[in-house]
Motif scaffolding. Structure first.
Motif, PDB file in Angstrom:
ATOM      1  N   GLY A   1       0.801  -1.209   0.000  1.00 37.23           N
ATOM      2  CA  GLY A   1       0.000   0.000   0.000  1.00 37.23           C
ATOM      3  C   GLY A   1       0.830   1.252   0.000  1.00 37.23           C
ATOM      4  O   GLY A   1       0.384   2.309  -0.450  1.00 37.23           O
ATOM      5  N   GLY A   2       2.072   1.133   0.506  1.00 40.97           N
ATOM      6  CA  GLY A   2       2.964   2.276   0.530  1.00 40.97           C
ATOM      7  C   GLY A   2       3.327   2.770  -0.844  1.00 40.97           C
ATOM      8  O   GLY A   2       3.784   3.903  -1.001  1.00 40.97           O
ATOM      9  N   VAL A   3       3.129   1.941  -1.862  1.00 41.51           N
ATOM     10  CA  VAL A   3       3.424   2.344  -3.236  1.00 41.51           C
ATOM     11  C   VAL A   3       2.135   2.592  -4.015  1.00 41.51           C
ATOM     12  O   VAL A   3       1.881   3.696  -4.489  1.00 41.51           O
ATOM     13  CB  VAL A   3       4.278   1.283  -3.950  1.00 41.51           C
ATOM     14  CG1 VAL A   3       4.533   1.698  -5.404  1.00 41.51           C
ATOM     15  CG2 VAL A   3       5.597   1.071  -3.216  1.00 41.51           C
TER      16      VAL A   3
ATOM     17  N   PHE B   1       3.326  10.068   0.715  1.00 34.78           N
ATOM     18  CA  PHE B   1       2.104  10.198  -0.075  1.00 34.78           C
ATOM     19  C   PHE B   1       2.117  11.505  -0.868  1.00 34.78           C
ATOM     20  O   PHE B   1       1.608  11.554  -1.995  1.00 34.78           O
ATOM     21  CB  PHE B   1       0.870  10.151   0.843  1.00 34.78           C
ATOM     22  CG  PHE B   1       0.294   8.777   1.008  1.00 34.78           C
ATOM     23  CD1 PHE B   1      -0.966   8.470   0.521  1.00 34.78           C
ATOM     24  CD2 PHE B   1       1.005   7.773   1.645  1.00 34.78           C
ATOM     25  CE1 PHE B   1      -1.504   7.197   0.664  1.00 34.78           C
ATOM     26  CE2 PHE B   1       0.481   6.501   1.813  1.00 34.78           C
ATOM     27  CZ  PHE B   1      -0.775   6.208   1.314  1.00 34.78           C
ATOM     28  N   SER B   2       2.699  12.554  -0.296  1.00 31.17           N
ATOM     29  CA  SER B   2       2.763  13.830  -1.001  1.00 31.17           C
ATOM     30  C   SER B   2       3.694  13.752  -2.198  1.00 31.17           C
ATOM     31  O   SER B   2       3.422  14.325  -3.258  1.00 31.17           O
ATOM     32  CB  SER B   2       3.232  14.933  -0.046  1.00 31.17           C
ATOM     33  OG  SER B   2       2.333  15.109   1.014  1.00 31.17           O
TER      34      SER B   2
ATOM     35  N   ALA C   1      -1.622   3.700 -11.930  1.00 29.35           N
ATOM     36  CA  ALA C   1      -1.274   5.050 -11.478  1.00 29.35           C
ATOM     37  C   ALA C   1       0.227   5.170 -11.271  1.00 29.35           C
ATOM     38  O   ALA C   1       0.852   6.150 -11.680  1.00 29.35           O
ATOM     39  CB  ALA C   1      -2.018   5.374 -10.184  1.00 29.35           C
ATOM     40  N   VAL C   2       0.818   4.174 -10.635  1.00 33.24           N
ATOM     41  CA  VAL C   2       2.270   4.198 -10.401  1.00 33.24           C
ATOM     42  C   VAL C   2       3.019   4.186 -11.729  1.00 33.24           C
ATOM     43  O   VAL C   2       3.964   4.965 -11.939  1.00 33.24           O
ATOM     44  CB  VAL C   2       2.706   2.998  -9.545  1.00 33.24           C
ATOM     45  CG1 VAL C   2       4.214   3.019  -9.321  1.00 33.24           C
ATOM     46  CG2 VAL C   2       1.979   2.995  -8.220  1.00 33.24           C
ATOM     47  N   MET C   3       2.615   3.288 -12.627  1.00 34.20           N
ATOM     48  CA  MET C   3       3.299   3.180 -13.907  1.00 34.20           C
ATOM     49  C   MET C   3       3.134   4.448 -14.735  1.00 34.20           C
ATOM     50  O   MET C   3       4.057   4.876 -15.436  1.00 34.20           O
ATOM     51  CB  MET C   3       2.746   1.974 -14.685  1.00 34.20           C
ATOM     52  CG  MET C   3       3.040   0.618 -14.053  1.00 34.20           C
ATOM     53  SD  MET C   3       4.815   0.232 -13.956  1.00 34.20           S
ATOM     54  CE  MET C   3       5.148   0.594 -12.232  1.00 34.20           C
ATOM     55  N   ALA C   4       1.948   5.066 -14.654  1.00 34.92           N
ATOM     56  CA  ALA C   4       1.713   6.289 -15.419  1.00 34.92           C
ATOM     57  C   ALA C   4       2.564   7.438 -14.888  1.00 34.92           C
ATOM     58  O   ALA C   4       3.132   8.215 -15.674  1.00 34.92           O
ATOM     59  CB  ALA C   4       0.233   6.659 -15.369  1.00 34.92           C
ATOM     60  N   ILE C   5       2.672   7.547 -13.561  1.00 38.28           N
ATOM     61  CA  ILE C   5       3.507   8.599 -12.969  1.00 38.28           C
ATOM     62  C   ILE C   5       4.970   8.396 -13.352  1.00 38.28           C
ATOM     63  O   ILE C   5       5.652   9.328 -13.800  1.00 38.28           O
ATOM     64  CB  ILE C   5       3.353   8.609 -11.438  1.00 38.28           C
ATOM     65  CG1 ILE C   5       1.942   9.067 -11.054  1.00 38.28           C
ATOM     66  CG2 ILE C   5       4.395   9.525 -10.797  1.00 38.28           C
ATOM     67  CD1 ILE C   5       1.629   8.911  -9.579  1.00 38.28           C
ATOM     68  N   ALA C   6       5.455   7.171 -13.186  1.00 40.46           N
ATOM     69  CA  ALA C   6       6.847   6.880 -13.530  1.00 40.46           C
ATOM     70  C   ALA C   6       7.102   7.070 -15.020  1.00 40.46           C
ATOM     71  O   ALA C   6       8.170   7.547 -15.428  1.00 40.46           O
ATOM     72  CB  ALA C   6       7.198   5.447 -13.117  1.00 40.46           C
TER      73      ALA C   6
ATOM     74  N   VAL D   1      10.926   0.317 -12.760  1.00 39.65           N
ATOM     75  CA  VAL D   1      11.491  -0.914 -12.206  1.00 39.65           C
ATOM     76  C   VAL D   1      11.776  -0.737 -10.711  1.00 39.65           C
ATOM     77  O   VAL D   1      11.552  -1.654  -9.903  1.00 39.65           O
ATOM     78  CB  VAL D   1      12.779  -1.309 -12.958  1.00 39.65           C
ATOM     79  CG1 VAL D   1      13.499  -2.453 -12.243  1.00 39.65           C
ATOM     80  CG2 VAL D   1      12.452  -1.706 -14.388  1.00 39.65           C
ATOM     81  N   GLY D   2      12.255   0.455 -10.350  1.00 35.40           N
ATOM     82  CA  GLY D   2      12.508   0.735  -8.936  1.00 35.40           C
ATOM     83  C   GLY D   2      11.252   0.622  -8.105  1.00 35.40           C
ATOM     84  O   GLY D   2      11.268   0.055  -7.002  1.00 35.40           O
ATOM     85  N   PHE D   3      10.132   1.121  -8.610  1.00 37.32           N
ATOM     86  CA  PHE D   3       8.877   1.046  -7.864  1.00 37.32           C
ATOM     87  C   PHE D   3       8.371  -0.389  -7.762  1.00 37.32           C
ATOM     88  O   PHE D   3       7.833  -0.800  -6.721  1.00 37.32           O
ATOM     89  CB  PHE D   3       7.816   1.934  -8.512  1.00 37.32           C
ATOM     90  CG  PHE D   3       7.884   3.368  -8.068  1.00 37.32           C
ATOM     91  CD1 PHE D   3       7.713   3.701  -6.737  1.00 37.32           C
ATOM     92  CD2 PHE D   3       8.133   4.385  -8.979  1.00 37.32           C
ATOM     93  CE1 PHE D   3       7.779   5.020  -6.317  1.00 37.32           C
ATOM     94  CE2 PHE D   3       8.209   5.710  -8.571  1.00 37.32           C
ATOM     95  CZ  PHE D   3       8.032   6.021  -7.234  1.00 37.32           C
TER      96      PHE D   3
END
Length: 540
Positions: free
Chosen positions: A111-113, A370-371, A400-405, A416-418
């Motif tokens: 959840g932290g990611v 989170f910020s 969402a994570v992949m789109a931001i990265a 890959v880091g995420f």
């Protein structure tokens, strides 16, 4: 006080070894759920949905009150002279960085990611009902979105997991009680809880809750990392890949938990924290550090200003059940086992140190995380509407994570880091909770390595089987933790009232209370021989 965990004499204690009743029933309930989810998924899903709805409706407000009360009592307690009282030896077993790293990584998990990227975006697009005058997508909506995420992952979540319950667990352990969930009922039942059937039921309920809350993220991880690998490298998003991810995670967690707290668990946690710090720095440098700073200050300001109102909001029951009560129930389900783990690694700490380092500093760090991730996503969405929200609505949390990265320079490396960070987060949660579950299943001072490895493998296997029927089984199991939070909420309640009394007794015994100091003629208690409850009351 002694760091030895002495046992109260009783039939269970003299027999030694594993408590096969607790182990068998807990593992059996997990097996029944998995088999039922495969054989009759619609029926099991319907039962869980009904249980979730009723639990949120009947107990949701109680959980909100309980978590708010826990944080307030912990904060007040930390400000008293009694909070200088120390648990165990004068020297902490672990350095501060190792200690806080283990605590933070156990709670955040995957959840932290994924939630850090996705939840602020959801609230940015659809303003929480508490803020009726906020226009979705506006600058003020960005602050509100972060503030609402802070409510779910901030002070209240950390307080219920790491403060008062851990104090009760450590205090009772110093007086001969086992590091098991039943010990949280020590303030009510005394030493009888060691052999009482009520204690057995408490152990089983708490184990089932935390297993449900851990198996869910393991299975969720397999689905999400498989999606990430597919989007990055074109690797087929199929069950075989998902299974391989879970197998690697389970192997890492099993090796870590077998090696123990002093080796694998603390090492994995430290690596996890350093990787998280590196990725946070990368996002700030490659994105906009200034925007993130403004978002953090603005969101945290709203969070503090409307802290009580947002924490206790009940205006829209459907929304509250799906968001606030869901997260609060999830964290509440983790509370007893987290108290065991924190009690195990916190010997030598003062009460104030324990509270500040669990209920104050980590939540602030979580809000900053989170910020960084969620705030960067909001910034990208404001610049180009649909850039993050489009993939999120189409493919869910990992998108969402992949789109931001993907919108940042060095996108492949950051992505890959995420993915690696997510695996590490879930691995640290799995090894820590495997350790705590194994400890809950034994009457010895420390659970054996086989028992620890057994639970890591069982949770990994359950996740692997559940994802074979899609994410429905995993979602049902994650919702089931809210159902199990109903009895857990009653088990945790005595800590709110008992922890201050226990801390006061410790302070008097150690001569640290400025309001009542033991007479000079009195013989001070030996720090290696705690007083009995009767002696403490007489001394006080």
């Amino acid at each position: 006080m002694s760091t030895d965990i002495r046992r109260v004499e009783g039939p269970e204690v003299r027999s030694g070894g594993a408590d096969w009743v607790v182990t068998g029933v807990s593992a059996g309930m997990l097996l029944v759920f998995v088999v039922g989810a495969i054989a009759v998924p619609d029926t099991v899903g319907g039962w869980v949905t009904t249980g979730f709805t009723k639990s949120a409706e009947w107990f949701g407000f109680y959980w909100q009150l309980l978590m708010l009360a826990t944080f307030v009592v912990a904060l007040v307690l930390a400000a008293t002279p009694w909070a200088r009282a120390r648990f165990g030896d004068a020297t902490p077993e672990f350095g501060r960085f190792k200690w806080i790293a283990m605590i933070m990584c156990t709670l955040l998990a995957g959840g932290g990611v994924f939630w850090a990227a996705a939840e602020p975006m959801y609230h940015f697009l659809y303003a929480p009902p508490y803020f009726t005058d906020v226009v979705p997508g506006s600058d003020s909506a960005a602050h509100v979105a972060l503030a609402q995420s802070f409510v779910h992952w901030g002070f209240l979540a950390w307080a219920i997991l790491g403060s008062l319950a851990a104090i009760v667990m450590m205090y009772a352990a110093e007086r001969g009680m086992p590091l098991r969930p039943r010990t949280l009922l020590y303030p009510v039942l005394g030493s009888r809880v060691v052999t009482s059937p009520i204690g057995t039921v408490a152990d089983i309920v708490c184990i089932v809750a935390v297993v449900a809350g851990t198996v869910g993220p393991i299975g969720f991880l397999g689905l999400q990392v498989s999606y990430g690998l597919s989007s990055l490298f074109g690797i087929p998003d199929v069950y075989g890949v998902q299974l391989a991810v879970i197998a690697v995670l389970t192997a890492v967690a099993a090796v870590s938990v077998v090696s123990g707290v002093n080796r694998g668990i603390q090492l994995l946690s430290r690596v996890n924290v350093w990787l998280a710090l590196a990725l946070m720095a990368a996002v700030l440098v490659l994105g906009s550090a200034w925007y993130v700073l403004q978002a953090f200050v603005g969101g945290f300001g709203v969070y503090v200003t409307d802290f009580v109102g947002m924490s206790l909001y009940r205006g829209d029951p459907t929304w509250v059940s799906g968001w606030t009560v869901f997260f609060f129930g999830w964290f509440l389900g983790y509370a007893p086992l987290m108290a065991i783990f924190i009690a195990r690694i916190s010997r030598g700490r003062t009460v104030r140190d324990l509270i500040v380092s669990t209920a104050v500093l980590p939540p602030v760090a979580t809000c900053l995380w989170f910020s960084v991730l969620g705030g960067t996503g909001i910034m990208l969405e404001q610049r180009n509407p649909g850039e993050i929200s489009g993939p999120l609505n189409e493919a869910g949390l990992p998108a969402a994570v992949m789109a931001i990265a993907g919108d940042l320079p060095l996108s492949t490396l950051v992505s890959v880091g995420f993915l690696l960070l997510t695996i590490m987060f879930v691995a640290t949660t799995t090894d820590s909770m495997s350790y705590a579950v194994a400890q809950s299943c034994t009457s010895k001072d420390h659970a054996g390595s086989r028992m620890r490895a057994l639970w890591a493998v069982l949770m990994g296997a359950a996740a692997a089987v559940l994802i074979s029927i899609g994410d429905g089984g995993i979602s049902a199991l994650q919702s089931f933790i809210v159902v199990t939070a109903v009895p857990v909420g009653l088990i945790v309640l005595p800590s709110v009232f008992a922890a201050p009394v226990m801390v006061y007794r410790m302070a008097v015994q150690q001569g640290l209370s400025s309001w009542r100091t033991p007479p000079r003629s009195a013989t001070p208690a030996s720090p290696t021989k705690p007083l009995t409850d009767a002696q403490e009351e007489a001394h006080a």
